[in-house]
Write a protein that holds these residues in place. Structure first.
Motif, PDB file in Angstrom:
ATOM      1  N   ARG A 193       0.845  -1.203   0.000  1.00  0.00           N
ATOM      2  CA  ARG A 193       0.000   0.000   0.000  1.00  0.00           C
ATOM      3  C   ARG A 193       0.875   1.247   0.000  1.00  0.00           C
ATOM      4  NH1 ARG A 193      -5.351   0.054   1.579  1.00  0.00           N
ATOM      5  NH2 ARG A 193      -6.217  -2.013   1.864  1.00  0.00           N
ATOM      6  N   CYS A 194       0.491   2.226  -0.781  1.00  0.00           N
ATOM      7  CA  CYS A 194       1.184   3.515  -0.753  1.00  0.00           C
ATOM      8  C   CYS A 194       0.190   4.617  -1.135  1.00  0.00           C
ATOM      9  CB  CYS A 194       2.409   3.524  -1.663  1.00  0.00           C
ATOM     10  SG  CYS A 194       2.078   3.264  -3.405  1.00  0.00           S
ATOM     11  N   ARG A 195       0.579   5.831  -0.925  1.00  0.00           N
ATOM     12  CA  ARG A 195      -0.285   6.973  -1.198  1.00  0.00           C
ATOM     13  C   ARG A 195       0.386   7.877  -2.228  1.00  0.00           C
ATOM     14  NH1 ARG A 195      -4.927   8.201   0.719  1.00  0.00           N
ATOM     15  NH2 ARG A 195      -4.613   7.008   2.618  1.00  0.00           N
ATOM     16  N   VAL A 196      -0.425   8.543  -3.049  1.00  0.00           N
ATOM     17  CA  VAL A 196       0.087   9.501  -4.025  1.00  0.00           C
ATOM     18  C   VAL A 196       0.287  10.844  -3.329  1.00  0.00           C
ATOM     19  CG1 VAL A 196      -0.421  10.776  -6.142  1.00  0.00           C
ATOM     20  CG2 VAL A 196      -1.071   8.355  -5.950  1.00  0.00           C
ATOM     21  N   TYR A 197       1.519  11.320  -3.389  1.00  0.00           N
ATOM     22  CA  TYR A 197       1.869  12.618  -2.820  1.00  0.00           C
ATOM     23  C   TYR A 197       2.004  13.655  -3.923  1.00  0.00           C
ATOM     24  CZ  TYR A 197       2.880   9.870   1.337  1.00  0.00           C
ATOM     25  OH  TYR A 197       2.777   9.022   2.401  1.00  0.00           O
ATOM     26  N   TYR A 198       2.036  14.902  -3.510  1.00  0.00           N
ATOM     27  CA  TYR A 198       2.150  16.005  -4.456  1.00  0.00           C
ATOM     28  C   TYR A 198       3.349  15.810  -5.376  1.00  0.00           C
ATOM     29  CZ  TYR A 198       2.174  20.781  -6.201  1.00  0.00           C
ATOM     30  OH  TYR A 198       2.156  21.881  -7.012  1.00  0.00           O
ATOM     31  N   GLU A 199       4.462  15.354  -4.822  1.00  0.00           N
ATOM     32  CA  GLU A 199       5.686  15.167  -5.614  1.00  0.00           C
ATOM     33  C   GLU A 199       5.538  14.111  -6.702  1.00  0.00           C
ATOM     34  OE1 GLU A 199       7.925  11.859  -2.815  1.00  0.00           O
ATOM     35  OE2 GLU A 199       8.258  13.965  -2.412  1.00  0.00           O
ATOM     36  N   ASP A 200       4.509  13.264  -6.614  1.00  0.00           N
ATOM     37  CA  ASP A 200       4.284  12.205  -7.603  1.00  0.00           C
ATOM     38  C   ASP A 200       3.480  12.682  -8.802  1.00  0.00           C
ATOM     39  OD1 ASP A 200       5.486  10.232  -5.904  1.00  0.00           O
ATOM     40  OD2 ASP A 200       3.592  10.088  -4.795  1.00  0.00           O
ATOM     41  N   THR A 201       2.928  13.885  -8.717  1.00  0.00           N
ATOM     42  CA  THR A 201       1.973  14.340  -9.732  1.00  0.00           C
ATOM     43  C   THR A 201       2.544  15.434 -10.628  1.00  0.00           C
ATOM     44  OG1 THR A 201       0.998  16.038  -8.311  1.00  0.00           O
ATOM     45  CG2 THR A 201       0.050  13.823  -8.183  1.00  0.00           C
ATOM     46  N   ASP A 202       1.859  15.643 -11.737  1.00  0.00           N
ATOM     47  CA  ASP A 202       2.190  16.746 -12.630  1.00  0.00           C
ATOM     48  C   ASP A 202       1.361  17.966 -12.216  1.00  0.00           C
ATOM     49  OD1 ASP A 202      -0.411  16.321 -13.594  1.00  0.00           O
ATOM     50  OD2 ASP A 202       0.272  15.362 -15.449  1.00  0.00           O
ATOM     51  N   ALA A 203       1.410  19.013 -12.997  1.00  0.00           N
ATOM     52  CA  ALA A 203       0.705  20.257 -12.660  1.00  0.00           C
ATOM     53  C   ALA A 203      -0.804  20.072 -12.572  1.00  0.00           C
ATOM     54  CB  ALA A 203       1.041  21.344 -13.683  1.00  0.00           C
ATOM     55  N   TYR A 244       3.689   9.571 -15.379  1.00  0.00           N
ATOM     56  CA  TYR A 244       3.750   8.163 -15.789  1.00  0.00           C
ATOM     57  C   TYR A 244       4.937   7.392 -15.221  1.00  0.00           C
ATOM     58  CZ  TYR A 244       7.444   8.987 -19.218  1.00  0.00           C
ATOM     59  OH  TYR A 244       8.632   9.293 -19.816  1.00  0.00           O
ATOM     60  N   VAL A 245       6.097   7.983 -15.142  1.00  0.00           N
ATOM     61  CA  VAL A 245       7.284   7.255 -14.678  1.00  0.00           C
ATOM     62  C   VAL A 245       7.181   6.892 -13.192  1.00  0.00           C
ATOM     63  CG1 VAL A 245       8.771   9.204 -14.036  1.00  0.00           C
ATOM     64  CG2 VAL A 245       9.774   7.116 -14.977  1.00  0.00           C
ATOM     65  N   ASN A 246       6.351   7.603 -12.447  1.00  0.00           N
ATOM     66  CA  ASN A 246       6.224   7.313 -11.016  1.00  0.00           C
ATOM     67  C   ASN A 246       5.542   5.976 -10.736  1.00  0.00           C
ATOM     68  OD1 ASN A 246       7.697   9.475 -10.078  1.00  0.00           O
ATOM     69  ND2 ASN A 246       5.946  10.840 -10.221  1.00  0.00           N
ATOM     70  N   TYR A 247       4.784   5.455 -11.698  1.00  0.00           N
ATOM     71  CA  TYR A 247       4.235   4.102 -11.528  1.00  0.00           C
ATOM     72  C   TYR A 247       5.372   3.091 -11.405  1.00  0.00           C
ATOM     73  CZ  TYR A 247      -0.344   5.952 -12.709  1.00  0.00           C
ATOM     74  OH  TYR A 247      -1.503   6.678 -12.713  1.00  0.00           O
ATOM     75  N   LEU A 248       6.466   3.333 -12.129  1.00  0.00           N
ATOM     76  CA  LEU A 248       7.630   2.433 -12.032  1.00  0.00           C
ATOM     77  C   LEU A 248       8.259   2.525 -10.655  1.00  0.00           C
ATOM     78  CD1 LEU A 248       9.278   2.988 -15.529  1.00  0.00           C
ATOM     79  CD2 LEU A 248       7.600   1.251 -14.839  1.00  0.00           C
ATOM     80  N   LYS A 249       8.243   3.709 -10.046  1.00  0.00           N
ATOM     81  CA  LYS A 249       8.745   3.857  -8.676  1.00  0.00           C
ATOM     82  C   LYS A 249       7.864   3.087  -7.695  1.00  0.00           C
ATOM     83  CE  LYS A 249      10.841   8.416  -9.190  1.00  0.00           C
ATOM     84  NZ  LYS A 249      10.840   9.795  -8.665  1.00  0.00           N
ATOM     85  N   PHE A 250       6.558   3.177  -7.865  1.00  0.00           N
ATOM     86  CA  PHE A 250       5.645   2.436  -6.989  1.00  0.00           C
ATOM     87  C   PHE A 250       5.903   0.934  -7.124  1.00  0.00           C
ATOM     88  CE2 PHE A 250       2.465   6.069  -7.942  1.00  0.00           C
ATOM     89  CZ  PHE A 250       3.033   6.880  -6.975  1.00  0.00           C
ATOM     90  N   MET A 251       6.122   0.472  -8.348  1.00  0.00           N
ATOM     91  CA  MET A 251       6.398  -0.947  -8.582  1.00  0.00           C
ATOM     92  C   MET A 251       7.724  -1.357  -7.955  1.00  0.00           C
ATOM     93  SD  MET A 251       5.170  -1.476 -12.506  1.00  0.00           S
ATOM     94  CE  MET A 251       3.453  -1.379 -12.988  1.00  0.00           C
ATOM     95  N   GLU A 252       8.722  -0.503  -8.048  1.00  0.00           N
ATOM     96  CA  GLU A 252      10.026  -0.779  -7.430  1.00  0.00           C
ATOM     97  C   GLU A 252       9.876  -0.962  -5.924  1.00  0.00           C
ATOM     98  OE1 GLU A 252      14.096  -1.319  -6.845  1.00  0.00           O
ATOM     99  OE2 GLU A 252      13.168  -1.032  -8.812  1.00  0.00           O
ATOM    100  N   ARG A 253       9.111  -0.096  -5.306  1.00  0.00           N
ATOM    101  CA  ARG A 253       8.893  -0.198  -3.855  1.00  0.00           C
ATOM    102  C   ARG A 253       8.214  -1.517  -3.497  1.00  0.00           C
ATOM    103  NH1 ARG A 253       6.857   5.986  -3.565  1.00  0.00           N
ATOM    104  NH2 ARG A 253       8.905   6.896  -4.016  1.00  0.00           N
ATOM    105  N   PRO A 293      -5.787   7.156 -14.783  1.00  0.00           N
ATOM    106  CA  PRO A 293      -4.886   7.979 -13.976  1.00  0.00           C
ATOM    107  C   PRO A 293      -5.112   7.843 -12.473  1.00  0.00           C
ATOM    108  CG  PRO A 293      -6.654   9.338 -14.838  1.00  0.00           C
ATOM    109  CD  PRO A 293      -6.836   7.956 -15.429  1.00  0.00           C
ATOM    110  N   ALA A 294      -4.015   7.889 -11.736  1.00  0.00           N
ATOM    111  CA  ALA A 294      -4.079   8.058 -10.283  1.00  0.00           C
ATOM    112  C   ALA A 294      -3.929   9.550 -10.026  1.00  0.00           C
ATOM    113  CB  ALA A 294      -2.960   7.288  -9.595  1.00  0.00           C
ATOM    114  N   ARG A 295      -4.483   9.998  -8.910  1.00  0.00           N
ATOM    115  CA  ARG A 295      -4.467  11.425  -8.595  1.00  0.00           C
ATOM    116  C   ARG A 295      -3.947  11.670  -7.186  1.00  0.00           C
ATOM    117  NH1 ARG A 295      -7.475  14.037 -12.548  1.00  0.00           N
ATOM    118  NH2 ARG A 295      -8.720  12.625 -13.817  1.00  0.00           N
ATOM    119  N   LEU A 296      -3.645  12.901  -6.928  1.00  0.00           N
ATOM    120  CA  LEU A 296      -3.153  13.323  -5.626  1.00  0.00           C
ATOM    121  C   LEU A 296      -4.029  12.758  -4.515  1.00  0.00           C
ATOM    122  CD1 LEU A 296      -1.163  15.131  -4.044  1.00  0.00           C
ATOM    123  CD2 LEU A 296      -2.790  17.000  -4.340  1.00  0.00           C
TER     124      LEU A 296
END
Length: 147
Positions: A13-23, A29-38, A73-76
């Motif tokens: 389980r993880c949460r989407v933070y502001y730093e994970d999102t675009d404007a 899109y690349v942050n999904y790979l970070k979530f998968m890495e975790r 899409p995932a959102r903040l």
């Protein structure tokens, strides 16, 4: 080794933070790979293998290749469920099937496969996956090759 049908799939389980999102507040899109890495890292940890411990034993897992499909899409502030299912163990590599879903409604956001190679920390040359790690994955639902 191939995965057995019905094996339990590891979920992080993880949460989407502001730093994970675009404007626009949508996960970049690349942050999904970070979530998968975790999720892959936590899967190893759940089997008793910390990445830092493995590096001290001259072993690293490095991403060889990734295939990803983005569905929605995932959102903040969304809470995400990220799976890490080992579907194949070879002499010096692991293949993971992964999904990212929104916890609130179980909508599939992203899915893919990641091939990670086992290499020596010093030289980055391929090395065999240690037997203890192979046994741990076998105990988590993998069957011997050919079955």
């Amino acid at each position: 080794m191939r995965a057995q049908a019905g094996a339990e799939i590891f979920t992080h389980r993880c949460r989407v933070y502001y730093e994970d999102t675009d404007a626009g507040g949508i996960v970049y899109y690349v942050n999904y790979l970070k979530f998968m890495e975790r999720a892959r890292t936590e899967r190893l940890r759940s089997l008793g293998f910390a990445q830092s411990q493995l590096a001290g034993e001259d072993l690293l897992f490095v991403v060889h290749s990734v295939e990803a499909r983005y569905r929605a899409p995932a959102r903040l502030d969304d809470e995400l469920l990220v799976t890490a299912e080992v579907v194949e163990v070879n002499r010096a590599s692991l293949r993971f099937r992964q999904q990212v879903r929104r916890a609130l409604d179980d909508v599939l956001l992203c899915e893919g496969q990641v091939l990670v190679a086992c290499v020596r920390a010093e030289s980055l040359k391929p090395r065999a996956i240690p037997e203890a790690l192979r046994v741990a994955f076998a105990g988590s639902g993998l069957s011997p090759a050919g079955e």
